[in-house]
Write an enzyme that holds these catalytic residues in place. Structure first.
Site, PDB file in Angstrom:
ATOM      1  N   ASP A  52      -5.743 -13.001 -11.076  1.00 19.51           N
ATOM      2  CA  ASP A  52      -6.694 -12.249 -10.254  1.00 19.51           C
ATOM      3  C   ASP A  52      -6.861 -12.952  -8.899  1.00 19.51           C
ATOM      4  O   ASP A  52      -6.735 -14.179  -8.817  1.00 19.51           O
ATOM      5  CB  ASP A  52      -8.044 -12.204 -10.983  1.00 19.51           C
ATOM      6  CG  ASP A  52      -8.956 -11.144 -10.416  1.00 19.51           C
ATOM      7  OD1 ASP A  52      -9.156 -10.113 -11.081  1.00 19.51           O
ATOM      8  OD2 ASP A  52      -9.472 -11.335  -9.282  1.00 19.51           O
ATOM      9  N   TYR A  87     -14.952   1.113   0.497  1.00 19.12           N
ATOM     10  CA  TYR A  87     -13.526   0.758   0.530  1.00 19.12           C
ATOM     11  C   TYR A  87     -13.051   0.569   1.980  1.00 19.12           C
ATOM     12  O   TYR A  87     -12.450  -0.469   2.327  1.00 19.12           O
ATOM     13  CB  TYR A  87     -12.724   1.859  -0.173  1.00 19.12           C
ATOM     14  CG  TYR A  87     -11.232   1.804   0.070  1.00 19.12           C
ATOM     15  CD1 TYR A  87     -10.466   0.742  -0.401  1.00 19.12           C
ATOM     16  CD2 TYR A  87     -10.588   2.820   0.777  1.00 19.12           C
ATOM     17  CE1 TYR A  87      -9.098   0.693  -0.162  1.00 19.12           C
ATOM     18  CE2 TYR A  87      -9.221   2.783   1.013  1.00 19.12           C
ATOM     19  CZ  TYR A  87      -8.483   1.712   0.543  1.00 19.12           C
ATOM     20  OH  TYR A  87      -7.129   1.660   0.781  1.00 19.12           O
TER      21      TYR A  87
HETATM   22  P1  NAI Z   1      -2.655   0.591  -6.346  1.00 20.27           P
HETATM   23  O1  NAI Z   1      -4.061   0.770  -6.787  1.00 20.27           O
HETATM   24  O2  NAI Z   1      -1.589   1.427  -6.937  1.00 20.27           O
HETATM   25  O3  NAI Z   1      -2.209  -0.924  -6.502  1.00 20.27           O
HETATM   26  C1  NAI Z   1      -3.089  -1.998  -6.262  1.00 20.27           C
HETATM   27  C2  NAI Z   1      -2.631  -3.159  -7.110  1.00 20.27           C
HETATM   28  O4  NAI Z   1      -3.522  -4.270  -6.861  1.00 20.27           O
HETATM   29  C3  NAI Z   1      -2.707  -2.874  -8.610  1.00 20.27           C
HETATM   30  O5  NAI Z   1      -1.470  -3.182  -9.233  1.00 20.27           O
HETATM   31  C4  NAI Z   1      -3.818  -3.769  -9.125  1.00 20.27           C
HETATM   32  O6  NAI Z   1      -3.602  -4.267 -10.443  1.00 20.27           O
HETATM   33  C5  NAI Z   1      -3.813  -4.883  -8.086  1.00 20.27           C
HETATM   34  N1  NAI Z   1      -5.127  -5.520  -7.987  1.00 20.27           N
HETATM   35  C6  NAI Z   1      -6.326  -4.907  -7.792  1.00 20.27           C
HETATM   36  N2  NAI Z   1      -7.307  -5.813  -7.779  1.00 20.27           N
HETATM   37  C7  NAI Z   1      -6.732  -7.025  -7.952  1.00 20.27           C
HETATM   38  C8  NAI Z   1      -7.238  -8.342  -8.067  1.00 20.27           C
HETATM   39  N3  NAI Z   1      -8.548  -8.589  -7.957  1.00 20.27           N
HETATM   40  N4  NAI Z   1      -6.375  -9.344  -8.263  1.00 20.27           N
HETATM   41  C9  NAI Z   1      -5.027  -9.104  -8.374  1.00 20.27           C
HETATM   42  N5  NAI Z   1      -4.493  -7.872  -8.295  1.00 20.27           N
HETATM   43  C10 NAI Z   1      -5.333  -6.834  -8.086  1.00 20.27           C
HETATM   44  O7  NAI Z   1      -2.687   0.798  -4.746  1.00 20.27           O
HETATM   45  P2  NAI Z   1      -1.480   1.143  -3.771  1.00 20.27           P
HETATM   46  O8  NAI Z   1      -1.493   2.579  -3.466  1.00 20.27           O
HETATM   47  O9  NAI Z   1      -0.261   0.504  -4.270  1.00 20.27           O
HETATM   48  O10 NAI Z   1      -1.975   0.402  -2.437  1.00 20.27           O
HETATM   49  C11 NAI Z   1      -1.635  -0.937  -2.175  1.00 20.27           C
HETATM   50  C12 NAI Z   1      -2.494  -1.449  -1.025  1.00 20.27           C
HETATM   51  O11 NAI Z   1      -2.281  -0.654   0.124  1.00 20.27           O
HETATM   52  C13 NAI Z   1      -3.988  -1.424  -1.316  1.00 20.27           C
HETATM   53  O12 NAI Z   1      -4.587  -2.567  -0.715  1.00 20.27           O
HETATM   54  C14 NAI Z   1      -4.452  -0.172  -0.614  1.00 20.27           C
HETATM   55  O13 NAI Z   1      -5.805  -0.266  -0.225  1.00 20.27           O
HETATM   56  C15 NAI Z   1      -3.518  -0.126   0.575  1.00 20.27           C
HETATM   57  N6  NAI Z   1      -3.301   1.235   1.060  1.00 20.27           N
HETATM   58  C16 NAI Z   1      -2.486   2.081   0.344  1.00 20.27           C
HETATM   59  C17 NAI Z   1      -2.256   3.353   0.817  1.00 20.27           C
HETATM   60  C18 NAI Z   1      -1.292   4.262   0.125  1.00 20.27           C
HETATM   61  O14 NAI Z   1      -1.040   5.331   0.661  1.00 20.27           O
HETATM   62  N7  NAI Z   1      -0.723   3.912  -1.016  1.00 20.27           N
HETATM   63  C19 NAI Z   1      -2.933   3.850   2.018  1.00 20.27           C
HETATM   64  C20 NAI Z   1      -3.771   2.879   2.676  1.00 20.27           C
HETATM   65  C21 NAI Z   1      -3.919   1.614   2.207  1.00 20.27           C
HETATM   66  C1  15L Z   2      -5.838   4.985   1.094  1.00 20.34           C
HETATM   67  O1  15L Z   2      -6.332   4.024   1.667  1.00 20.34           O
HETATM   68  C2  15L Z   2      -5.554   4.968  -0.364  1.00 20.34           C
HETATM   69  O2  15L Z   2      -5.231   3.663  -0.830  1.00 20.34           O
HETATM   70  C3  15L Z   2      -4.455   5.943  -0.752  1.00 20.34           C
HETATM   71  O3  15L Z   2      -4.462   6.091  -2.173  1.00 20.34           O
HETATM   72  C4  15L Z   2      -4.680   7.298  -0.084  1.00 20.34           C
HETATM   73  O4  15L Z   2      -5.870   7.860  -0.559  1.00 20.34           O
HETATM   74  C5  15L Z   2      -4.756   7.124   1.416  1.00 20.34           C
HETATM   75  O5  15L Z   2      -5.700   6.131   1.785  1.00 20.34           O
HETATM   76  C6  15L Z   2      -5.139   8.428   2.152  1.00 20.34           C
HETATM   77  O6  15L Z   2      -5.979   8.385   3.032  1.00 20.34           O
HETATM   78  O7  15L Z   2      -4.533   9.456   1.851  1.00 20.34           O
END
Ligand code: NAI
Ligand code: 15L
Length: 269
Positions: free
Chosen positions: A49, A138
């Site tokens: 974590d 967030y």
């Molecule tokens: P996700 O929710 O699929 O993956 C996040 C990962 O972080 C998970 O595998 C989870 O187990 C891990 N995690 C969460 N809390 C943790 C902790 N305390 N310690 C260790 N690991 C932890 O999210 P996704 O979509 O892969 O996004 C990745 C990053 O990009 C995030 O920071 C998100 O806010 C950011 N982001 C993603 C967007 C998207 O379109 N996918 C858009 C904007 C930002």
């Molecule tokens: C984010 O920041 C989220 O991590 C992603 O899951 C989407 O919701 C994205 O923004 C969005 O604005 O579509």
């Protein structure tokens, strides 16, 4: 192609982490994986974590850079956001400072500025210098992460590229996403540019493809060497037929953050 570099990929089990595990090795990176949940098929991944400072310190030891994706990726109760998205990045930056890591690429989000009105008609694109206007706890945590990055650059010389990601998924799933979509391939191009550009200090960039309906200015990303190749427009006809065009009188259609702007906060139970 630059020499292979060892990069710590946090959040490696998540959606974006899984995409980048597949795409970034082709750029020559050796990825060290980190997530709080185990990653099937990756026995060497570090399962810890972000609250575990000793594990983080060991995880960053010897890496050239960190791609920090771990955290809560949607709205959640404030106490959860506090631990994962505010204390978590602080712990990471401290570990990186202590171990002399030179650069972090931080997954910020459009939700740091989600209350910003989207451009309509001939209005100019949104610059990266627009004031923080988080739409959720967030989004507030992402605004904090950007300020944390600025502090560690100004005070300790630790560089960061904060990438305000739009929506990085295989395909855009809504009319709003047509404007903010980051194709996974362009995501890898952008992270590669952010990891390898010279002298970034603390740079803030928007993360999206070269979408016809783009809302924000990609020039600071292009200045890093990012050249997006994708455009969401081929998905537009189907999505608009299903959902209609955005209605400027609806706040969730008129602000960058979409429904994050109007969703009620999630209070602790
Ligand atoms: P996700 O929710 O699929 O993956 C996040 C990962 O972080 C998970 O595998 C989870 O187990 C891990 N995690 C969460 N809390 C943790 C902790 N305390 N310690 C260790 N690991 C932890 O999210 P996704 O979509 O892969 O996004 C990745 C990053 O990009 C995030 O920071 C998100 O806010 C950011 N982001 C993603 C967007 C998207 O379109 N996918 C858009 C904007 C930002
Ligand atoms: C984010 O920041 C989220 O991590 C992603 O899951 C989407 O919701 C994205 O923004 C969005 O604005 O579509």
């Amino acid at each position: 192609m630059p020499a292979p570099r060892t990069v710590l990929l946090t959040g490696a089990a998540g959606g974006l982490g899984t995409l980048m595990r597949g795409l970034l090795p082709a750029y020559g990176y050796r990825l060290r994986l980190f997530d709080m949940v185990p990653i099937p098929g990756e026995p060497d991944a570090i399962t810890a974590d972000l609250a575990d400072r000793a594990a983080l310190r060991e995880a960053v030891r010897g890496v050239d850079a960190v791609l920090h994706l771990a955290g809560i990726s949607l709205e959640a109760p404030f106490d959860k956001i506090l631990r994962a998205n505010i204390e978590g990045p602080y712990n990471l930056y401290e570990a990186a400072r202590e171990e002399g890591v030179g650069r972090i690429v931080f997954a910020s989000s459009n939700h740091a500025v989600g209350f910003t009105p989207r451009p309509q008609g001939a209005a100019p694109l949104i610059p990266v210098t627009t004031a923080h206007r988080p739409d959720t706890f967030y989004g507030l945590s992402k605004a904090f992460g950007e300020d944390l990055a600025q502090l560690y650059w100004d005070k300790h010389g630790l560089e960061t590229v904060s990438v305000r990601i739009g929506s990085c998924f295989a395909e855009p799933a809504s009319v709003r996403m047509l404007s903010i979509w980051l194709s996974p391939d362009d995501g890898a191009r952008l992270f590669h540019a952010a990891l390898t550009a010279e002298r970034v200090g603390h740079s803030v960039v928007y993360g999206s493809s070269a979408n016809t309906r783009l809302w924000w200015d990609l020039s600071s990303a292009r200045a890093l060497g990012y050249e997006p190749r994708d455009d969401s427009e081929p998905y537009a006809a189907k999505l608009v037929a299903e959902q209609g065009e955005l209605d400027p009188d609806r706040p969730e259609h008129a602000r960058l953050g979409g429904h994050f702007v109007t969703d009620p906060p999630i209070w602790p139970h």
